[in-house]
Design a protein around this motif. Structure first.
Motif, PDB file in Angstrom:
ATOM      1  N   THR A  54      10.437   3.396   5.218  1.00  0.00           N
ATOM      2  CA  THR A  54      10.163   4.637   5.671  1.00  0.00           C
ATOM      3  C   THR A  54       8.725   5.315   5.832  1.00  0.00           C
ATOM      4  N   TYR A  55       8.213   5.596   6.974  1.00  0.00           N
ATOM      5  CA  TYR A  55       6.761   6.060   6.771  1.00  0.00           C
ATOM      6  C   TYR A  55       6.955   7.433   7.695  1.00  0.00           C
ATOM      7  N   SER A  56       5.949   8.492   7.434  1.00  0.00           N
ATOM      8  CA  SER A  56       6.291   9.937   7.805  1.00  0.00           C
ATOM      9  C   SER A  56       4.871  10.427   8.080  1.00  0.00           C
ATOM     10  N   LYS A  57       4.836  11.273   9.167  1.00  0.00           N
ATOM     11  CA  LYS A  57       3.553  11.794   9.611  1.00  0.00           C
ATOM     12  C   LYS A  57       3.916  13.135  10.257  1.00  0.00           C
ATOM     13  N   ASP A  58       3.434  14.227  10.020  1.00  0.00           N
ATOM     14  CA  ASP A  58       3.516  15.497  10.492  1.00  0.00           C
ATOM     15  C   ASP A  58       5.053  15.915  11.231  1.00  0.00           C
ATOM     16  N   GLY A  59       5.977  15.934  10.096  1.00  0.00           N
ATOM     17  CA  GLY A  59       7.387  16.107  10.413  1.00  0.00           C
ATOM     18  C   GLY A  59       8.176  15.065  11.162  1.00  0.00           C
ATOM     19  N   ILE A  60       7.657  13.933  11.259  1.00  0.00           N
ATOM     20  CA  ILE A  60       8.374  12.788  11.969  1.00  0.00           C
ATOM     21  C   ILE A  60       8.266  11.519  10.850  1.00  0.00           C
ATOM     22  N   ALA A  61       9.459  10.964  10.981  1.00  0.00           N
ATOM     23  CA  ALA A  61       9.981   9.910  10.016  1.00  0.00           C
ATOM     24  C   ALA A  61      10.286   8.988  10.935  1.00  0.00           C
ATOM     25  N   VAL A  62       9.944   7.469  10.485  1.00  0.00           N
ATOM     26  CA  VAL A  62      10.316   6.340  11.118  1.00  0.00           C
ATOM     27  C   VAL A  62      10.850   5.312  10.018  1.00  0.00           C
ATOM     28  N   THR A  63      12.069   4.812  10.110  1.00  0.00           N
ATOM     29  CA  THR A  63      12.382   3.567   9.332  1.00  0.00           C
ATOM     30  C   THR A  63      12.195   2.078   9.987  1.00  0.00           C
ATOM     31  N   GLY A 105      -4.753   2.684  14.334  1.00  0.00           N
ATOM     32  CA  GLY A 105      -5.827   3.540  15.088  1.00  0.00           C
ATOM     33  C   GLY A 105      -6.098   4.687  14.380  1.00  0.00           C
ATOM     34  N   SER A 106      -5.939   5.820  14.924  1.00  0.00           N
ATOM     35  CA  SER A 106      -6.063   7.257  14.325  1.00  0.00           C
ATOM     36  C   SER A 106      -5.135   7.787  13.596  1.00  0.00           C
ATOM     37  N   ASN A 107      -3.932   7.005  13.913  1.00  0.00           N
ATOM     38  CA  ASN A 107      -2.683   7.631  13.077  1.00  0.00           C
ATOM     39  C   ASN A 107      -2.641   6.998  11.534  1.00  0.00           C
ATOM     40  N   VAL A 108      -2.515   8.030  10.808  1.00  0.00           N
ATOM     41  CA  VAL A 108      -2.271   7.711   9.212  1.00  0.00           C
ATOM     42  C   VAL A 108      -0.698   8.123   8.891  1.00  0.00           C
ATOM     43  N   TYR A 109      -0.017   7.081   8.614  1.00  0.00           N
ATOM     44  CA  TYR A 109       1.432   7.272   8.095  1.00  0.00           C
ATOM     45  C   TYR A 109       1.389   7.056   6.574  1.00  0.00           C
ATOM     46  N   LYS A 110       2.236   8.047   5.736  1.00  0.00           N
ATOM     47  CA  LYS A 110       2.637   7.971   4.293  1.00  0.00           C
ATOM     48  C   LYS A 110       3.667   7.039   4.307  1.00  0.00           C
ATOM     49  N   ALA A 155       4.873   7.057  17.088  1.00  0.00           N
ATOM     50  CA  ALA A 155       5.183   6.440  15.624  1.00  0.00           C
ATOM     51  C   ALA A 155       5.996   5.268  15.816  1.00  0.00           C
ATOM     52  N   GLY A 156       7.097   5.225  16.414  1.00  0.00           N
ATOM     53  CA  GLY A 156       8.082   4.161  16.379  1.00  0.00           C
ATOM     54  C   GLY A 156       7.320   2.976  16.750  1.00  0.00           C
ATOM     55  N   ASP A 157       6.442   2.899  17.838  1.00  0.00           N
ATOM     56  CA  ASP A 157       5.675   1.721  18.538  1.00  0.00           C
ATOM     57  C   ASP A 157       4.868   1.200  17.419  1.00  0.00           C
ATOM     58  N   ASP A 158       3.943   2.414  16.659  1.00  0.00           N
ATOM     59  CA  ASP A 158       3.073   1.733  15.360  1.00  0.00           C
ATOM     60  C   ASP A 158       3.867   0.980  14.584  1.00  0.00           C
ATOM     61  N   LEU A 159       4.868   1.392  14.176  1.00  0.00           N
ATOM     62  CA  LEU A 159       5.700   0.623  12.937  1.00  0.00           C
ATOM     63  C   LEU A 159       6.291  -0.632  13.458  1.00  0.00           C
ATOM     64  N   ALA A 160       6.796  -0.692  14.774  1.00  0.00           N
ATOM     65  CA  ALA A 160       7.046  -1.819  15.260  1.00  0.00           C
ATOM     66  C   ALA A 160       6.118  -2.985  15.596  1.00  0.00           C
ATOM     67  N   GLU A 161       4.881  -2.768  15.950  1.00  0.00           N
ATOM     68  CA  GLU A 161       3.536  -3.253  15.933  1.00  0.00           C
ATOM     69  C   GLU A 161       3.283  -3.790  14.541  1.00  0.00           C
ATOM     70  N   PHE A 162       3.274  -2.891  13.577  1.00  0.00           N
ATOM     71  CA  PHE A 162       2.902  -3.180  12.232  1.00  0.00           C
ATOM     72  C   PHE A 162       3.834  -4.400  11.586  1.00  0.00           C
ATOM     73  N   ALA A 163       5.043  -4.218  11.725  1.00  0.00           N
ATOM     74  CA  ALA A 163       6.040  -5.232  11.572  1.00  0.00           C
ATOM     75  C   ALA A 163       5.718  -6.526  12.073  1.00  0.00           C
ATOM     76  N   GLY A 171       0.587  -1.259   0.116  1.00  0.00           N
ATOM     77  CA  GLY A 171       0.075  -0.092   0.052  1.00  0.00           C
ATOM     78  C   GLY A 171       0.775   1.257  -0.023  1.00  0.00           C
ATOM     79  N   ALA A 172       0.119   2.303   0.113  1.00  0.00           N
ATOM     80  CA  ALA A 172       0.800   3.688  -0.192  1.00  0.00           C
ATOM     81  C   ALA A 172       0.772   4.206   1.085  1.00  0.00           C
ATOM     82  N   GLN A 173      -0.071   3.811   2.377  1.00  0.00           N
ATOM     83  CA  GLN A 173       0.002   4.470   3.534  1.00  0.00           C
ATOM     84  C   GLN A 173      -0.377   3.309   4.560  1.00  0.00           C
ATOM     85  N   LEU A 174      -0.304   3.825   5.733  1.00  0.00           N
ATOM     86  CA  LEU A 174      -0.432   2.699   6.823  1.00  0.00           C
ATOM     87  C   LEU A 174      -1.435   3.520   7.626  1.00  0.00           C
ATOM     88  N   THR A 175      -2.388   2.808   8.317  1.00  0.00           N
ATOM     89  CA  THR A 175      -3.257   3.372   9.137  1.00  0.00           C
ATOM     90  C   THR A 175      -3.228   2.470  10.391  1.00  0.00           C
TER      91      THR A 175
END
Length: 290
Positions: A179-188, A140-145, A264-272, A134-138
């Motif tokens: 890498t995903y980003s949201k509101d000036g924050i990026a996480v790899t 909860g209420s957070n949507v990351y590009k 953001a880091g916890d969301d991406l770790a949970e997604f992995a 996909g092009a983005q990740l949701t």
């Protein structure tokens, strides 16, 4: 009006009575007398019908009574109550047995973890697109590009600090990053593959605070977390170890107060973790349907 002589009148129900003769000069019969005679005949007929029906009913009742007495006599058991059915005459009343069936049980469901615990059984295709679709990740209420992705068999090239040595020492075969980003924050987020669960677990245990996955920039995401303080995570599941590195795209240092970076880091770790587990579910389901 009377017919005949004296007190004798014609009665059709009396054999001895005589039907009156018409007088020659009498042209019109006495209709009232004829009506009275007809009514008398009808009353006698109804009376006979009633008496006959009553006698018939009495006769049928007597016949039924005789039949009941006859059915209950001569059976050698004078104390047996009328109407008791002899159960011995009912076929199979006491000898019928319920059908028996061999005990059966459904096979236990296949464990998804079995399919992702070793490279020998984990045969499903894997790539950046399958792990990070996909092009983005949701979450909860957070949507990351979603930004850039990468996949390499040179595990050390995707790591910084002590992580390069840890990955090579424990037999890393590939590192896949996104890498995903949201509101000036990026996480790899990076997922490292090993042949066995034991190798992945040991890599996690040997990683320290200097074991950092290399951030991945590009596609609108500037270089980040190369020279600044960022927040990192390390974990493992089955034959996979997974890491995150997160910070600000303007390269300011992350502090403990920057909760959005931690989230953001916890969301991406949970997604992995979910994506790795899903690999096991898909392969377990496919094997069960074969």
């Amino acid at each position: 009006m009377s017919y005949g002589h004296g007190d004798s009148q014609w009665d059709p129900w009396k054999p001895s009575s005589q039907q009156p003769e018409w007088k020659a000069g009498d042209d019109t019969p006495d209709w009232a007398a004829l009506a009275e005679a007809s009514e008398a005949r009808n009353k006698r007929r109804r009376l006979l019908l009633i008496l006959g029906g009553t006698l018939g009913t009495i006769a049928v009742g007597a016949a039924v009574a005789v039949a009941v007495v006859s059915a209950n006599s001569g059976n050698g058991n004078s104390d047996k109550q009328a109407g008791t059915l002899p159960t011995a005459d009912i076929p199979g009343a006491s000898t019928a047995t319920a059908p028996s069936f061999a005990p059966t049980s459904a096979p236990p469901p296949l464990d998804p973890l079995d399919f992702i615990s070793s490279a020998a059984k984990d045969k499903a295709p894997i790539s950046a697109d399958t792990l990070f679709p996909g092009a983005q990740l949701t979450m909860g209420s957070n949507v990351y590009k979603k930004g850039p992705t990468a996949s390499t068999a040179d595990c050390a090239s995707a790591a910084q600090g002590t992580l390069s040595t840890v990955l090579e020492k424990n037999g890393c075969t590939r590192v896949i990053r996104a890498t995903y980003s949201k509101d000036g924050i990026a996480v790899t987020v990076g997922v490292a593959l090993f042949d066995t669960t034991a190798q992945a677990t040991k890599a996690k245990q040997e990683a320290d605070k200097q074991s950092i996955i290399t951030s991945l920039s590009g596609e609108g995401v500037p270089a980040f977390c190369r020279t600044t303080i960022c927040r990192s995570t390390t974990n493992s599941y089955a034959r996979y170890a997974y890491f995150t590195i997160g910070g600000f795209t303007d390269n300011k240092n992350v502090t403990e107060k920057d909760k959005q970076v931690f989230t953001a880091g916890d969301d991406l770790a949970e997604f992995a973790f979910r994506q790795i587990h899903r690999r096991g579910e898909v392969q377990a389901s496919a094997a069960a349907n074969q």
